[in-house]
Each structure stands twice: as structure tokens, then as C-alpha cells.
Design a protein around this motif. Structure first.
Motif, PDB file in Angstrom:
ATOM      1  N   VAL A 177      -0.798  33.584 -30.809  1.00 22.97           N
ATOM      2  CA  VAL A 177       0.111  32.713 -30.904  1.00 22.97           C
ATOM      3  C   VAL A 177      -0.416  31.187 -31.071  1.00 22.97           C
ATOM      4  O   VAL A 177      -0.015  30.555 -32.008  1.00 22.97           O
ATOM      5  CB  VAL A 177       0.948  32.692 -29.466  1.00 22.97           C
ATOM      6  N   ALA A 178      -1.495  31.093 -30.598  1.00 21.38           N
ATOM      7  CA  ALA A 178      -2.225  29.569 -31.021  1.00 21.38           C
ATOM      8  C   ALA A 178      -2.694  29.519 -32.540  1.00 21.38           C
ATOM      9  O   ALA A 178      -2.615  28.645 -32.902  1.00 21.38           O
ATOM     10  CB  ALA A 178      -3.189  29.575 -29.909  1.00 21.38           C
ATOM     11  N   GLU A 179      -2.877  30.527 -32.922  1.00 20.71           N
ATOM     12  CA  GLU A 179      -3.300  30.420 -34.381  1.00 20.71           C
ATOM     13  C   GLU A 179      -2.342  30.504 -35.220  1.00 20.71           C
ATOM     14  O   GLU A 179      -2.371  29.872 -36.351  1.00 20.71           O
ATOM     15  CB  GLU A 179      -4.079  31.904 -34.883  1.00 20.71           C
ATOM     16  N   ARG A 180      -1.258  31.014 -34.944  1.00 20.88           N
ATOM     17  CA  ARG A 180       0.055  30.682 -35.817  1.00 20.88           C
ATOM     18  C   ARG A 180       0.834  29.464 -35.478  1.00 20.88           C
ATOM     19  O   ARG A 180       1.364  29.003 -36.404  1.00 20.88           O
ATOM     20  CB  ARG A 180       0.977  32.097 -35.557  1.00 20.88           C
ATOM     21  N   TRP A 183      -1.649  25.813 -29.955  1.00 20.15           N
ATOM     22  CA  TRP A 183      -1.968  26.125 -28.473  1.00 20.15           C
ATOM     23  C   TRP A 183      -0.983  25.692 -27.319  1.00 20.15           C
ATOM     24  O   TRP A 183      -0.583  26.268 -26.340  1.00 20.15           O
ATOM     25  CB  TRP A 183      -3.352  25.414 -27.817  1.00 20.15           C
ATOM     26  N   ARG A 184      -0.057  24.728 -27.728  1.00 21.13           N
ATOM     27  CA  ARG A 184       0.873  24.347 -26.735  1.00 21.13           C
ATOM     28  C   ARG A 184       2.221  25.652 -26.832  1.00 21.13           C
ATOM     29  O   ARG A 184       2.646  26.113 -25.483  1.00 21.13           O
ATOM     30  CB  ARG A 184       1.838  23.157 -27.096  1.00 21.13           C
ATOM     31  N   MET A 185       2.215  26.138 -27.752  1.00 20.97           N
ATOM     32  CA  MET A 185       3.403  27.145 -27.769  1.00 20.97           C
ATOM     33  C   MET A 185       2.533  28.357 -27.187  1.00 20.97           C
ATOM     34  O   MET A 185       3.479  29.071 -26.170  1.00 20.97           O
ATOM     35  CB  MET A 185       3.422  27.843 -29.206  1.00 20.97           C
ATOM     36  N   MET A 187       0.938  28.357 -24.350  1.00 22.36           N
ATOM     37  CA  MET A 187       1.017  28.014 -23.091  1.00 22.36           C
ATOM     38  C   MET A 187       2.312  28.211 -22.532  1.00 22.36           C
ATOM     39  O   MET A 187       2.609  28.415 -20.956  1.00 22.36           O
ATOM     40  CB  MET A 187       0.759  26.486 -22.445  1.00 22.36           C
ATOM     41  N   LEU A 188       3.286  28.575 -23.280  1.00 19.67           N
ATOM     42  CA  LEU A 188       4.697  28.784 -22.895  1.00 19.67           C
ATOM     43  C   LEU A 188       4.743  30.283 -22.272  1.00 19.67           C
ATOM     44  O   LEU A 188       5.386  30.599 -21.598  1.00 19.67           O
ATOM     45  CB  LEU A 188       5.819  28.863 -24.024  1.00 19.67           C
ATOM     46  N   ILE A 189       3.770  31.340 -22.793  1.00 19.36           N
ATOM     47  CA  ILE A 189       3.877  32.577 -22.505  1.00 19.36           C
ATOM     48  C   ILE A 189       3.738  32.747 -20.986  1.00 19.36           C
ATOM     49  O   ILE A 189       4.424  33.385 -20.258  1.00 19.36           O
ATOM     50  CB  ILE A 189       2.708  33.491 -23.318  1.00 19.36           C
ATOM     51  N   PRO A 190       2.631  32.258 -20.342  1.00 15.59           N
ATOM     52  CA  PRO A 190       2.450  32.531 -18.983  1.00 15.59           C
ATOM     53  C   PRO A 190       3.524  31.684 -17.932  1.00 15.59           C
ATOM     54  O   PRO A 190       4.111  32.016 -17.022  1.00 15.59           O
ATOM     55  CB  PRO A 190       1.137  31.775 -18.390  1.00 15.59           C
ATOM     56  N   SER A 191       4.180  30.581 -18.853  1.00 10.91           N
ATOM     57  CA  SER A 191       5.130  29.759 -18.216  1.00 10.91           C
ATOM     58  C   SER A 191       6.490  30.583 -17.860  1.00 10.91           C
ATOM     59  O   SER A 191       6.994  30.687 -16.691  1.00 10.91           O
ATOM     60  CB  SER A 191       5.611  28.522 -18.703  1.00 10.91           C
ATOM     61  N   VAL A 192       7.235  31.360 -18.886  1.00  9.95           N
ATOM     62  CA  VAL A 192       8.349  32.048 -18.753  1.00  9.95           C
ATOM     63  C   VAL A 192       7.842  33.511 -17.767  1.00  9.95           C
ATOM     64  O   VAL A 192       8.823  33.607 -17.076  1.00  9.95           O
ATOM     65  CB  VAL A 192       8.677  32.623 -20.143  1.00  9.95           C
ATOM     66  N   ALA A 193       6.755  33.902 -17.950  1.00  9.13           N
ATOM     67  CA  ALA A 193       6.448  35.165 -17.138  1.00  9.13           C
ATOM     68  C   ALA A 193       6.303  34.728 -15.731  1.00  9.13           C
ATOM     69  O   ALA A 193       6.788  35.465 -14.785  1.00  9.13           O
ATOM     70  CB  ALA A 193       5.183  35.543 -17.433  1.00  9.13           C
TER      71      ALA A 193
END
Length: 433
Positions: A177-180, A183-185, A187-193
């Protein structure tokens, strides 16, 4: 003496009735809830590590500057454990998950918005270390000890594997996700989970099987619930330390688990991605290695739990540390090919935290079902304090020497020292654990 309290069972919830009708103990539902929360909450511990390089490019900070908060996060994750031991005794795991989840979501929010160093230290350093540290292995030890007598090692393996796998398994996704999208986006992955698993735990979890009028798995009689301690949680934690410090087995477990922290979270979890970058390997290859380690870790730690129910935990630990030392020495001696590094990832992943189930079982057998988890909290503190020191020291060493090899060699040698230590541990006497 702590005052005794009479606690009547809570009304049986629909889920417990539904499981009972199918012959399934609610302890397995507790294990499942704990696994899900452990996977997602520990993802917040690991994801920032894979974002070091994109953050360095975006913010213009060095790897050493970004590694320091990573070290603080790992250290606080472990140093919070002794307080968590007393807090779990005083308030119960459900309340502690409520507090931990709140702090964790706050830390993730600050991390996403980071533009200055103080935000990096507060979000990724303090909150993302302290919050999961209030539960982490301590929650696993309490659930395993209170809800299970039979299959305890297997459950501890499952829960321990969830922590390490959660730390690692989201890292490749975050890197992608960070490559595309930055990195801020990522960090949303663990936030939602974290938010979803936190709410599920608060909705369905219970502190003890006695709350539902149930015996622990493997018992046929509902044992009286011990009185809830009413003292200061710091005093309760200190009492657990005093209990442990009088026994040599505590010091062996603390010292070897500190080496476990150095040789797992402290070096590969924090530095494997930039190590691969130094070798000229693309981020995708590093993400692949992390995925292999994460999958193999889950297999290895669950298998370790199964083995710890059947074999002498001391010799299992000696084997685990020895094999990890071999894997780390292999890493710095083979040519940097995908095949060679994948072999390392498989061997190392199977052993990543396979040390947890036998370490917890040895602690509970020696110190009892109630105080054992609180004593283990201090052992776990040694694990992550040393991991934090190693994460910081490895980053500084890399900046000074331009290579990661000395740090990986040191970690491998220390693993052999840990393996030898268990020859000095006597066989534990059976306890009412």
C-alpha cells in the motif's frame, strides 16, 4: 490478606448457549476472540517498521532517527507488561482490553498525521508501544491459564502465534500500500482492523469461566473463583516480582526471554526490510520474506504449543534457541539470493516465537494459575526491553558501520548462550496450575 468476595455467575449469553448445545466450551470462543484481537492489535506494533524507508523519503529523516522511536515502542511494549500483570489481576482482562484499544486507536491516529518528530515519538513510540503492551502476551497468558487446563500449551501456542503473526503478516500488505498510495494510507490498515476486533472483544468476552458458571476446559467441576484483589495494581505487580525473584528458574526464564527479544522483534522485525535494502533487494522481496516468516511462525508456535503439552519444556527451549542461532548465522553467511533468504525465512519463522508456549507453561507450573501470568509479565518485560535496546542499537550500528552483519552475528551467538542456560534448570515439580 485480600478480602474475599462472593461473585454470582452472570446470565449465560446466547453465544455460550449456542456453543454448549454443540458441545463446544466457551473457552474456545475466548481463545478465538483473543486470537483476533491479538492479531490486529499487534499489527500496530509491526506495520511502522516496514514504513521506515518510505517515511525517511517523505519526511527527510534518517534511518537512525526513525529507528529510535521504533526502539522505544518495543521497549514500552515490554515494560508495560509488569503493570499489565497487576492491572489484569485488579481489573480483569476485559477492562484492560477496553483501555488498551482506546490508547491504540489514539496512537494510530497521531501516527497517520505525523509531520514532526514529537508526533513520531508520541504516536509510534509511546502510544503504539504502551497500548498493546497492556494486553499482548499478558492477555494470552491469563486466558490460557484461566480458561484451559487441558490443551493449555496448544492454546498458548495459538495465542502466541497470533501476536507474532499479526506483527508480521500486515507488514507486506502495508509495504504494498505504501508503494502505491503512501505510508499514511498504509497506517489505516491496522487502524480499521483494531477498531473492529476491539469492539468484538468488548461485546463477547468474559474474564473467567466462573462468570458463566463453567469449569475450565479439562475440568469437570466449577472451581470457586479466587477473590478479586483490591490492592494497588503496582503493589500487586511488585508482589509477583518478589515471588518470582526468589526462584532461580525466574532469572533463567527472564534472561533467555530477553535473548529471545534481541533475536526476534529487536532485529528482524525492526530491521529486516532495510537489511534487504542494503543487499539491493526490492521492497517486494523483503515483504515476501516477512510473509513467509509470519506464516511459518503461526505453524511453528502452534506446533510448539502442542509439543509443550507432551515433552519437557526445558529441552524444547534449548532446541528452539539453538535453531534460531543457526538461522541468524545462515542469514549473514549465504549469498543474498531469494532462495537462500527464503530458506532462512522458513527456518527462522518456524522458530520466531516458538519459545512462548514452553516459557509460559514453565512459569505457570512453577508459580500457579493466578500468579503465574503476573510473574510471566516481568519475564515478558525483559523480552521487549531487550528488543527495544536491540532495535535502537542496531539502527545506530548500521548508521555507523554501514552494515547490519555485526548485529545479526551478535544475536545468533546470544541464542546459543540461551540454549545452554536450560541445562541448569531443574525439572519443575507438578503444581496446582
Amino acid at each position: 490478606m485480600l478480602p474475599s468476595m462472593s461473585i454470582s455467575p452472570a446470565p449465560i449469553p446466547p453465544l455460550a448457549n449456542a456453543l454448549a448445545a454443540r458441545g463446544i466450551h466457551y473457552g474456545w470462543a475466548m481463545a478465538a476472540l483473543t486470537v483476533v484481537y491479538a492479531v490486529f492489535s499487534s499489527s500496530a506494533l509491526g506495520v511502522p517498521s516496514v514504513l521506515i524507508l518510505p517515511m525517511a523519503k517523505d519526511l527527510g529523516w534518517s534511518i537512525g532517527e526513525l529507528s529510535a522511536p521504533q526502539g522505544l515502542r518495543l521497549a514500552l511494549f515490554g515494560l508495560a507488561a509488569p503493570l499489565a500483570g497487576g492491572l489484569m489481576l485488579r481489573y480483569g482482562p476485559r477492562r484492560m482490553v477496553a483501555i488498551s484499544g482506546t490508547l491504540l486507536l489514539a496512537g494510530l491516529a497521531i501516527s497517520i498525521m505525523t509531520t514532526q518528530r514529537w508526533q513520531l515519538w508520541l504516536g509510534q513510540g509511546v502510544l503504539l508501544g504502551l497500548a498493546p503492551g497492556l494486553t499482548a502476551m499478558q492477555l494470552n497468558a491469563v486466558v490460557g491459564a484461566r480458561w484451559f487446563v487441558a490443551h493449555r500449551g496448544l492454546v498458548l501456542g495459538l495465542l502466541g502465534g497470533a501476536v507474532a503473526t499479526g506483527t508480521l503478516v500486515f507488514m507486506p500488505l502495508a509495504a504494498w500500500v505504501a508503494e502505491r498510495w503512501g505510508w499514511r494510507m498504509a497506517m489505516l490498515i491496522p487502524s480499521v482492523a483494531v477498531a473492529a476486533s476491539w469492539l468484538m472483544y468488548l461485546w463477547l468476552a468474559h474474564d473467567r469461566p466462573q462468570d458463566l458458571g463453567l469449569p475450565a476446559v479439562g475440568e469437570t467441576v466449577v472451581a470457586p473463583a479466587p477473590p478479586t484483589p483490591t490492592g494497588n495494581f503496582v503493589v500487586l505487580s511488585a508482589r509477583a516480582l518478589s515471588l518470582g525473584a526468589r526462584r532461580p528458574v525466574f532469572w533463567v526464564l527472564a534472561a533467555t526471554f530477553a535473548i529471545c527479544g534481541v533475536s526476534s522483534f529487536g532485529i528482524t522485525q525492526a530491521h529486516l526490510v532495510p537489511f534487504c535494502g542494503d543487499l539491493g533487494l526490492p521492497l517486494g522481496t523483503a515483504a515476501w520474506l516477512l510473509a513467509v516468516i509470519g506464516i511459518c511462525d503461526l505453524i511453528g508456535t502452534i506446533g510448539s504449543g502442542w509439543l509443550s503439552d507432551r515433552f519437557d519444556n526445558r529441552w524444547l527451549l534449548a532446541w528452539y534457541y539453538g535453531l534460531r542461532g543457526v538461522a541468524l548465522l545462515w542469514l549473514v553467511s549465504v549469498a543474498p539470493t531469494v532462495v537462500g533468504l527464503t530458506i532462512f525465512a522458513v527456518i527462522y519463522g518456524l522458530d520466531f516465537i516458538a519459545t512462548v508456549p514452553p516459557s509460559v507453561r514453565l512459569t505457570v507450573v512453577n508459580f500457579g494459575r493466578e500468579m503465574g501470568p503476573a510473574v510471566f509479565a516481568w519475564i515478558f518485560a525483559a523480552h521487549h526491553f531487550s528488543a527495544g535496546v536491540m532495535a535502537f542499537g542496531t539502527g545506530v550500528s548500521r548508521d555507523m558501520l554501514g552494515t547490519y552483519e555485526p548485529a545479526f552475528l551478535l544475536a545468533g551467538v546470544l541464542c546459543f548462550v540461551a540454549a545452554v542456560c536450560f541445562f541448569a534448570v531443574p525439572r519443575p515439580a507438578p503444581a496446582a496450575a
